[in-house]
Scaffold this active site. Structure first.
Site, PDB file in Angstrom:
ATOM      1  N   ASP A 173       0.829  -1.207   0.000  1.00 58.03           N
ATOM      2  CA  ASP A 173       0.000   0.000   0.000  1.00 58.03           C
ATOM      3  C   ASP A 173       0.866   1.261   0.000  1.00 58.03           C
ATOM      4  O   ASP A 173       0.350   2.384  -0.025  1.00 58.03           O
ATOM      5  CB  ASP A 173      -1.032  -0.008   1.133  1.00 58.03           C
ATOM      6  N   SER A 174       2.194   1.082  -0.032  1.00 59.26           N
ATOM      7  CA  SER A 174       3.090   2.215  -0.292  1.00 59.26           C
ATOM      8  C   SER A 174       2.779   2.786  -1.679  1.00 59.26           C
ATOM      9  O   SER A 174       3.171   3.907  -2.006  1.00 59.26           O
ATOM     10  CB  SER A 174       4.556   1.767  -0.224  1.00 59.26           C
ATOM     11  N   ASP A 211      -1.364  -5.937  -0.168  1.00 65.24           N
ATOM     12  CA  ASP A 211      -1.719  -5.300   1.101  1.00 65.24           C
ATOM     13  C   ASP A 211      -3.211  -5.032   1.157  1.00 65.24           C
ATOM     14  O   ASP A 211      -3.779  -4.478   0.203  1.00 65.24           O
ATOM     15  CB  ASP A 211      -1.006  -3.930   1.196  1.00 65.24           C
ATOM     16  N   GLU A 263       8.942  -4.991  10.471  1.00 63.03           N
ATOM     17  CA  GLU A 263       9.398  -3.700   9.959  1.00 63.03           C
ATOM     18  C   GLU A 263       9.983  -2.835  11.079  1.00 63.03           C
ATOM     19  O   GLU A 263       9.348  -2.632  12.128  1.00 63.03           O
ATOM     20  CB  GLU A 263       8.241  -2.938   9.276  1.00 63.03           C
ATOM     21  N   GLU A 268      -1.569  -5.482   8.387  1.00 60.39           N
ATOM     22  CA  GLU A 268      -0.764  -4.864   9.448  1.00 60.39           C
ATOM     23  C   GLU A 268      -1.478  -5.017  10.787  1.00 60.39           C
ATOM     24  O   GLU A 268      -2.690  -4.799  10.872  1.00 60.39           O
ATOM     25  CB  GLU A 268      -0.582  -3.367   9.166  1.00 60.39           C
ATOM     26  N   LYS A 313      -1.754  -9.201   2.759  1.00 60.82           N
ATOM     27  CA  LYS A 313      -0.926  -8.807   3.906  1.00 60.82           C
ATOM     28  C   LYS A 313      -1.747  -7.874   4.787  1.00 60.82           C
ATOM     29  O   LYS A 313      -2.458  -7.003   4.285  1.00 60.82           O
ATOM     30  CB  LYS A 313       0.359  -8.128   3.438  1.00 60.82           C
TER      31      LYS A 313
HETATM   32  O1  KIV Z   1       3.402  -1.109   1.610  1.00 63.09           O
HETATM   33  C1  KIV Z   1       4.527  -1.611   1.533  1.00 63.09           C
HETATM   34  O2  KIV Z   1       5.282  -1.365   0.598  1.00 63.09           O
HETATM   35  C2  KIV Z   1       4.927  -2.520   2.599  1.00 63.09           C
HETATM   36  C3  KIV Z   1       6.376  -2.900   2.652  1.00 63.09           C
HETATM   37  C4  KIV Z   1       7.135  -1.768   3.208  1.00 63.09           C
HETATM   38  C5  KIV Z   1       6.578  -4.145   3.437  1.00 63.09           C
HETATM   39  O3  KIV Z   1       4.149  -2.894   3.396  1.00 63.09           O
END
Ligand code: KIV
Length: 328
Positions: free
Chosen positions: A84-85, A123, A222, A155, A153
């Site tokens: 989600d970056s 994510d 992280e 968090e 994924k």
């Molecule tokens: O969103 C992302 O790119 C991530 C990585 C930093 C693991 O969660």
């Protein structure tokens, strides 16, 4: 495709043959042959566990579109993560919390078209797994069914254990993510290293153990001290750890594509290493192009098409009487 000409005072419609061929030839960007087929053996969860067992580091890299997905495919990356970056590095938001599920789906589909062999993990955006476990299932199913994700994924620590268990029970593999949680940067008062005091280190460890028990197939660690990254990696029974700022002893590593490729020269977190200088190349390319257009050195004759003098003279005599503009 046709155009209207006046020939000897008579309006004639001239049709070009092979229109489709012409259109294809005019395209400067054509897909390469064979890019969408799988180029090697499919990476499975069992394979990741095998890599963990034999001590071969797992490579995970973020991707946000077809070309970055394709790079993961062709360079033998093990896990492609549509992180989600995406929110910041591609869409210009100031936080991952602004990203919608639809935006994530759109980019996931593009990555999935390029990344075939790596395990494709996506994510779950902020808010898409928290209202209830049933919302989490509905949204994860969309990522899998409509996006092509093979795992999601999530968090969080102990508070997402039920979600991980439920998703796993319906057949959706979950990668957990503990330590620094970018989706919670506001409540954490910034992007800070976690687990730096004994109590906080214990809480990261307890989360990782509980998430593994709930079925997480891998766990991202992280921004935690390297000693803690190593300790958690050794304590887990089967789930490989994927570190980002967690030292070199985790079972694998992940970096954000743009950090790793140096697509910008701004703030660089301590754990980032730039393996490329894309920004430098982009600056050089755009400046060079602009200058060449302005001084007319681009395009050169070799980059331009010719017509035989004979055909050119015929053309001039065709247009001699004037050419009528047409809408079509
Ligand atoms: O969103 C992302 O790119 C991530 C990585 C930093 C693991 O969660």
């Amino acid at each position: 495709m046709s155009t209207a000409l006046f020939m000897n005072g008579v309006r004639r419609r001239i049709a070009f043959k092979h229109d489709a061929t012409l259109i294809r030839r005019w395209m400067s960007v054509r897909p390469e042959e064979g890019v969408v087929s799988i180029s090697r053996k499919k990476v499975t969860i069992q394979h990741l566990q095998h890599l963990r067992k034999i001590g071969q580091p797992i490579t995970m890299l973020t991707a946000y579109d077809f070309p970055t997905g394709r790079a993961c495919e062709s360079h033998h990356i093990d896990i492609t993560l549509v992180g989600d970056s995406l929110a910041q590095v591609c869409l210009g938001y100031d936080s991952t919390t602004r990203l919608s599920l639809d935006e994530m789906l759109h980019h996931t589909r593009a990555v999935a078209r390029g990344s075939k062999a790596p395990l494709l993990v996506v994510d779950m955006p902020f808010g898409s797994y928290s209202p209830s476990t049933e919302d989490a299932v509905r949204n994860a199913v969309r990522l899998v069914r409509d996006g092509g994700a093979e795992g999601v994924k999530i968090e969080g620590g102990l508070e997402v254990v039920d979600v991980v268990r439920r998703l796993t029970s319906v057949g959706i593999p979950v990668m957990a993510h503990v330590g620094l949680l970018p989706q919670r940067h506001t409540i954490l008062s910034g992007y800070k290293v976690q687990g730096r005091d004994a109590q906080s280190a214990l809480s990261v460890l307890q989360s990782a153990l509980a998430l593994e028990d709930a079925g997480a197939f891998a766990i991202v660690l992280e921004a935690i001290p390297q000693a803690l990254g190593t300790y958690i990696t050794r304590r887990l029974r089967y789930a490989p750890t994927i570190g980002i700022g967690a030292g070199s002893q985790t079972n694998g590593q992940v970096l954000v594509w743009d950090d790793m490729m140096g697509t910008w020269h701004g703030h660089k977190a301590k754990f980032v290493r730039r393996f490329g200088d894309v920004k430098g190349e982009v600056d050089k390319g755009v400046k060079g192009y602009m200058q060449a257009v302005r001084d007319r050195s681009f395009p050169a004759p070799a980059e331009s098409y010719d017509i035989t003098p004979d055909e050119w003279n015929k053309f001039l005599s065709l247009v001699e009487g004037g050419v009528e503009r047409t809408d079509a």
